[in-house]
Design an enzyme around this catalytic site. Structure first.
Site, short mmCIF file in Angstrom:
data_model
loop_
_atom_site.label_atom_id
_atom_site.label_comp_id
_atom_site.label_asym_id
_atom_site.label_seq_id
_atom_site.Cartn_x
_atom_site.Cartn_y
_atom_site.Cartn_z
N GLY A 1 1.82 0.36 -7.89
CA GLY A 1 2.60 -0.18 -9.01
C GLY A 1 2.59 -1.69 -9.06
O GLY A 1 2.32 -2.29 -10.12
N THR B 1 1.22 0.67 1.45
CA THR B 1 2.22 1.64 1.00
C THR B 1 2.31 2.75 2.02
O THR B 1 1.28 3.26 2.47
CB THR B 1 1.90 2.25 -0.38
OG1 THR B 1 2.77 3.35 -0.62
CG2 THR B 1 0.47 2.73 -0.47
N ASP C 1 3.22 5.62 1.30
CA ASP C 1 2.81 6.83 0.60
C ASP C 1 1.31 7.09 0.70
O ASP C 1 0.84 8.20 0.44
CB ASP C 1 3.19 6.76 -0.88
CG ASP C 1 4.69 6.84 -1.10
OD1 ASP C 1 5.40 7.29 -0.18
OD2 ASP C 1 5.16 6.44 -2.18
N MET D 1 9.56 10.67 2.29
CA MET D 1 9.21 10.01 1.04
C MET D 1 7.89 10.54 0.49
O MET D 1 7.13 11.22 1.19
CB MET D 1 9.14 8.50 1.25
CG MET D 1 10.49 7.85 1.46
SD MET D 1 10.39 6.05 1.62
CE MET D 1 12.13 5.62 1.59
N GLY D 2 7.60 10.17 -0.75
CA GLY D 2 6.39 10.61 -1.42
C GLY D 2 6.71 11.13 -2.81
O GLY D 2 6.88 12.32 -3.02
N ARG D 3 6.81 10.22 -3.77
CA ARG D 3 7.25 10.60 -5.11
C ARG D 3 6.26 11.53 -5.81
O ARG D 3 6.64 12.55 -6.38
CB ARG D 3 7.47 9.34 -5.97
CG ARG D 3 8.73 8.59 -5.62
CD ARG D 3 8.78 7.28 -6.35
NE ARG D 3 7.68 6.40 -5.96
CZ ARG D 3 7.46 5.19 -6.49
NH1 ARG D 3 8.23 4.74 -7.45
NH2 ARG D 3 6.46 4.44 -6.07
N ARG E 1 20.06 22.82 8.55
CA ARG E 1 20.50 21.43 8.59
C ARG E 1 19.45 20.58 7.89
O ARG E 1 18.24 20.84 8.02
CB ARG E 1 20.70 20.93 10.02
CG ARG E 1 21.83 21.61 10.78
CD ARG E 1 23.19 21.25 10.20
NE ARG E 1 24.27 21.75 11.05
CZ ARG E 1 24.76 22.97 11.00
NH1 ARG E 1 24.25 23.86 10.13
NH2 ARG E 1 25.74 23.33 11.81
N HIS F 1 14.92 5.29 4.28
CA HIS F 1 14.27 4.01 4.57
C HIS F 1 13.97 3.81 6.04
O HIS F 1 13.33 2.81 6.41
CB HIS F 1 15.14 2.86 4.05
CG HIS F 1 15.09 2.74 2.55
ND1 HIS F 1 15.85 3.52 1.72
CD2 HIS F 1 14.32 1.96 1.75
CE1 HIS F 1 15.58 3.21 0.47
NE2 HIS F 1 14.65 2.28 0.45
#
Length: 361
Positions: A109, A131, A133, A175-177, A270, A276
């Site tokens: 981005g 990144t 990702d 994470m990992g959109r 759980r 972060h």
């Protein structure tokens, strides 16, 4: 020719950024006798016409160089705001700080935005991918990814002992959109039983069947599920409330609630959302080496006047691609039929419904 070059870090922080800065400054000053300035907080620094002089001796502490093992970025970074709305001011700021070339370290981005500014202002730009990702096109790895994977694997290792001690299903949300690289790599390396990523469709029943097989076929009363934050609601889940819940509560919690009653007895689940924590920490040796090589080659490209290029890691060496080509192929997603997916399935990991490995007779 004496040159004055700038360097900035843009987008989310990650381990290894300071290693790039260290390599750029060391190589530019000692090899080429250039001046290097840092631009604080990415394009915000250009907007405010701020620079920070960088020297190979400016961060030494009694001969100790801390940048190799320091996470984050000493230059600061931002990943918010409408940068292009202030394009004219940023372009003016770039002219005011009077640099001959710019090294920008960013993800898909931020590199897209900086490239648009570079075209408008005719900047001499060299880009370096970073990144966690790992979704920047053409590069096998981006700075920060290896450290993030190691951080997640460490968390999985710790949670596995608790899961086994209490007969629980531990769900780790990472994470990992849009890309599942983090979940896939860390899940395989951490010994997960289920890995859910955006690129591969899954079903709640498929997860439940797999947990049942572990329990009854292998006498395993616990399990580890790694969930990418970018997964969608399961195709069989038509409850409109589920879509609301998955967006509000998170993907890990969604999976936990859906599988809680998928067997004859209540499954004790759980959820751990690493958040972060994945971005922080000391960079791994691999990230340090990659960052150092990227920094060195970036300076050499400027010396050769090869601009508008992004560095990439392929087949054990640094290569370059036109930034526009990289942008046009972003993001780089997991191949649903790739070797890693097939490896996961051959290890008995549930990963989805429609990509079962065909076993030879």
């Amino acid at each position: 020719m004496k040159r004055r070059i700038g360097i900035l870090t843009s987008g989310g922080d990650c381990p290894g950024l300071n290693c790039v800065i260290r390599a750029v400054v060391s190589h530019a000053i000692q090899t080429y006798d250039w001046e290097v300035v840092g631009i604080p907080y990415a394009t915000q620094g250009l907007l405010e016409r701020k620079t920070v002089p960088l020297s190979i001796h400016s961060w030494n502490l009694h001969g100790i160089d801390p940048l190799l093992n320091m996470g984050g970025t000493i230059l600061g970074t931002i990943n918010r705001g409408d940068t292009l709305a202030h394009a004219d001011e940023i372009l003016s700021g770039y002219e005011a700080i009077a640099i001959d070339a710019l090294i920008a370290i960013g993800g898909d981005g931020s590199l897209n935005i900086i490239h648009q500014l570079a075209v408008l202002g005719n900047w001499h730009l060299v880009a370096i991918p970073k990144t966690i990702d790992n979704d920047v096109a053409f590069t096998e790895r981006s700075i920060g990814f290896d450290t993030a994977v190691n951080t997640i694997v460490d968390a999985i290792n710790r949670l596995t002992f608790t899961a086994a001690s209490h007969d629980r299903v531990m769900i780790i949300e990472v994470m990992g959109r849009t890309a599942g690289h983090l979940a896939l790599y860390s899940g395989i390396a951490g010994g997960a039983d289920v890995i859910l990523i955006p690129e591969v469709p899954y079903s709640i029943q498929g997860i439940c069947n797999h947990l049942g097989e572990l329990r009854h076929g292998w006498q395993r009363q616990f399990a580890i599920i790694v969930v990418s934050e970018g997964i969608s609601v399961s195709a069989e889940d038509t409850d409109s409330a589920s879509s609301c819940m998955i967006n509000k509560c998170g993907k890990g919690q969604y999976i936990a609630e859906k599988i809680a009653n998928c067997s004859n007895h209540l499954i004790d689940t759980r959820v751990s959302v690493l958040g972060h924590i994945q971005r922080g920490g000391i960079p791994s040796a691999l990230d340090r080496l990659t960052a150092t090589m990227f920094g060195k080659v970036a300076v050499d490209l400027i010396a050769q006047e090869q601009y508008d290029r992004m560095l990439a890691w392929q087949n054990g060496k640094v290569v370059t691609f036109p930034i526009e080509d990289v942008i046009n192929h972003n993001p780089s997603l997991v191949d649903p039929h790739g070797d890693l997916i097939q490896t996961a399935q051959c290890l008995g990991i549930y990963i989805g419904e429609d990509i079962l490995v065909k076993k030879s007779k």
